[in-house]
Design a protein around this motif. Structure first.
Motif, PDB file in Angstrom:
ATOM      1  N   GLN A 162       1.214  -1.449   0.257  1.00 37.30           N
ATOM      2  CA  GLN A 162      -0.091  -0.008  -0.239  1.00 37.30           C
ATOM      3  C   GLN A 162       0.665   1.261   0.178  1.00 37.30           C
ATOM      4  O   GLN A 162       1.596   1.271   0.985  1.00 37.30           O
ATOM      5  CB  GLN A 162      -1.038   0.044   1.306  1.00 37.30           C
ATOM      6  CG  GLN A 162      -2.421  -1.153   1.052  1.00 37.30           C
ATOM      7  CD  GLN A 162      -2.792  -0.876   2.410  1.00 37.30           C
ATOM      8  OE1 GLN A 162      -2.570   0.342   3.384  1.00 37.30           O
ATOM      9  NE2 GLN A 162      -4.308  -1.768   2.564  1.00 37.30           N
ATOM     10  N   PRO A 163       0.256   1.894  -0.912  1.00 33.52           N
ATOM     11  CA  PRO A 163       1.015   3.509  -0.754  1.00 33.52           C
ATOM     12  C   PRO A 163       1.448   4.517   0.321  1.00 33.52           C
ATOM     13  O   PRO A 163       0.033   4.003   1.280  1.00 33.52           O
ATOM     14  CB  PRO A 163       0.523   4.414  -1.696  1.00 33.52           C
ATOM     15  CG  PRO A 163      -0.906   3.973  -1.736  1.00 33.52           C
ATOM     16  CD  PRO A 163      -0.942   2.191  -2.011  1.00 33.52           C
ATOM     17  N   ALA A 164       1.717   5.043   1.205  1.00 32.33           N
ATOM     18  CA  ALA A 164       2.128   5.741   1.914  1.00 32.33           C
ATOM     19  C   ALA A 164       1.168   7.217   2.116  1.00 32.33           C
ATOM     20  O   ALA A 164       0.989   7.374   0.784  1.00 32.33           O
ATOM     21  CB  ALA A 164       3.225   6.843   1.769  1.00 32.33           C
ATOM     22  N   LYS A 165       0.330   7.741   3.276  1.00 27.89           N
ATOM     23  CA  LYS A 165      -1.112   8.516   2.544  1.00 27.89           C
ATOM     24  C   LYS A 165      -0.152  10.079   3.293  1.00 27.89           C
ATOM     25  O   LYS A 165      -1.230  10.489   3.290  1.00 27.89           O
ATOM     26  CB  LYS A 165      -2.674   7.783   3.058  1.00 27.89           C
ATOM     27  CG  LYS A 165      -2.667   6.687   2.723  1.00 27.89           C
ATOM     28  CD  LYS A 165      -3.481   6.565   3.331  1.00 27.89           C
ATOM     29  CE  LYS A 165      -4.468   4.827   2.466  1.00 27.89           C
ATOM     30  NZ  LYS A 165      -5.337   4.699   2.355  1.00 27.89           N
ATOM     31  N   ASN A 166       0.759   9.769   4.347  1.00 31.00           N
ATOM     32  CA  ASN A 166       0.836  11.278   4.414  1.00 31.00           C
ATOM     33  C   ASN A 166       2.352  11.704   3.962  1.00 31.00           C
ATOM     34  O   ASN A 166       3.465  10.788   3.393  1.00 31.00           O
ATOM     35  CB  ASN A 166       1.103  10.976   6.039  1.00 31.00           C
ATOM     36  CG  ASN A 166       1.924  10.073   5.997  1.00 31.00           C
ATOM     37  OD1 ASN A 166       3.256   9.533   5.418  1.00 31.00           O
ATOM     38  ND2 ASN A 166       2.530   9.946   7.139  1.00 31.00           N
ATOM     39  N   ASP A 167       2.536  12.943   3.816  1.00 33.81           N
ATOM     40  CA  ASP A 167       3.237  13.656   3.451  1.00 33.81           C
ATOM     41  C   ASP A 167       3.902  14.601   4.283  1.00 33.81           C
ATOM     42  O   ASP A 167       3.813  16.185   5.038  1.00 33.81           O
ATOM     43  CB  ASP A 167       3.333  14.001   2.242  1.00 33.81           C
ATOM     44  CG  ASP A 167       2.925  14.033   0.665  1.00 33.81           C
ATOM     45  OD1 ASP A 167       3.837  12.492   0.728  1.00 33.81           O
ATOM     46  OD2 ASP A 167       2.364  14.017   0.415  1.00 33.81           O
TER      47      ASP A 167
ATOM     48  N   GLU B 196      -5.283   0.989  -4.710  1.00 32.19           N
ATOM     49  CA  GLU B 196      -5.365   1.686  -3.962  1.00 32.19           C
ATOM     50  C   GLU B 196      -6.835   0.888  -3.610  1.00 32.19           C
ATOM     51  O   GLU B 196      -7.339   0.529  -2.187  1.00 32.19           O
ATOM     52  CB  GLU B 196      -5.353   2.777  -3.789  1.00 32.19           C
ATOM     53  CG  GLU B 196      -3.572   3.399  -4.136  1.00 32.19           C
ATOM     54  CD  GLU B 196      -3.712   5.337  -4.049  1.00 32.19           C
ATOM     55  OE1 GLU B 196      -4.575   5.496  -3.336  1.00 32.19           O
ATOM     56  OE2 GLU B 196      -2.909   6.175  -4.288  1.00 32.19           O
ATOM     57  N   ALA B 197      -7.634   1.763  -3.949  1.00 30.95           N
ATOM     58  CA  ALA B 197      -9.085   0.959  -3.383  1.00 30.95           C
ATOM     59  C   ALA B 197      -9.129  -1.387  -3.429  1.00 30.95           C
ATOM     60  O   ALA B 197      -9.447  -1.452  -2.645  1.00 30.95           O
ATOM     61  CB  ALA B 197      -9.638   1.126  -4.175  1.00 30.95           C
ATOM     62  N   VAL B 198      -8.287  -1.904  -4.251  1.00 34.27           N
ATOM     63  CA  VAL B 198      -7.984  -3.111  -4.004  1.00 34.27           C
ATOM     64  C   VAL B 198      -7.531  -3.774  -2.950  1.00 34.27           C
ATOM     65  O   VAL B 198      -8.078  -3.987  -2.391  1.00 34.27           O
ATOM     66  CB  VAL B 198      -7.546  -3.893  -5.924  1.00 34.27           C
ATOM     67  CG1 VAL B 198      -7.625  -4.950  -5.663  1.00 34.27           C
ATOM     68  CG2 VAL B 198      -9.039  -3.249  -6.640  1.00 34.27           C
ATOM     69  N   MET B 199      -6.365  -2.906  -2.657  1.00 41.59           N
ATOM     70  CA  MET B 199      -5.350  -3.082  -1.822  1.00 41.59           C
ATOM     71  C   MET B 199      -5.821  -2.750   0.021  1.00 41.59           C
ATOM     72  O   MET B 199      -5.892  -3.845   0.691  1.00 41.59           O
ATOM     73  CB  MET B 199      -4.398  -2.195  -1.625  1.00 41.59           C
ATOM     74  CG  MET B 199      -3.737  -2.802  -2.465  1.00 41.59           C
ATOM     75  SD  MET B 199      -3.360  -5.159  -2.816  1.00 41.59           S
ATOM     76  CE  MET B 199      -2.163  -4.515  -1.357  1.00 41.59           C
TER      77      MET B 199
END
Length: 79
Positions: A23-28, A52-55
């Motif tokens: 999953q990709p990181a969601k915070n910067d 992202e939704a599938v994961m």
């Protein structure tokens, strides 16, 4: 029965770890958001789409299966 559940449990554990890592990181967290109070984050939050939704769905399902298998293993071990 215990060995079969333990094998399935270990497989689910490995797959769940892989899904979480993909999953990709969601915070910067950068210095600018600290200085501005995070005002730039107001419009940057979007609904997950595509991969992202599938994961997210797969991770949720595997988390539930993990929890159910853990409870089943505890129940079988106690009896």
């Amino acid at each position: 029965m215990h060995n079969i559940l333990m094998t399935i449990f270990l497989i689910v554990c490995v797959i769940l770890i892989a899904c979480v890592m993909m999953q990709p990181a969601k915070n910067d967290n950068d210095a600018m958001s600290a200085l501005t109070g995070g005002a730039g984050d107001l419009f940057s939050r979007k609904k997950a789409r595509g991969f992202e939704a599938v994961m997210q769905i797969v991770t949720t399902i595997l988390g539930a299966v993990f929890f159910i298998l853990a409870l089943a293993l505890v129940y079988i071990s106690a009896h």
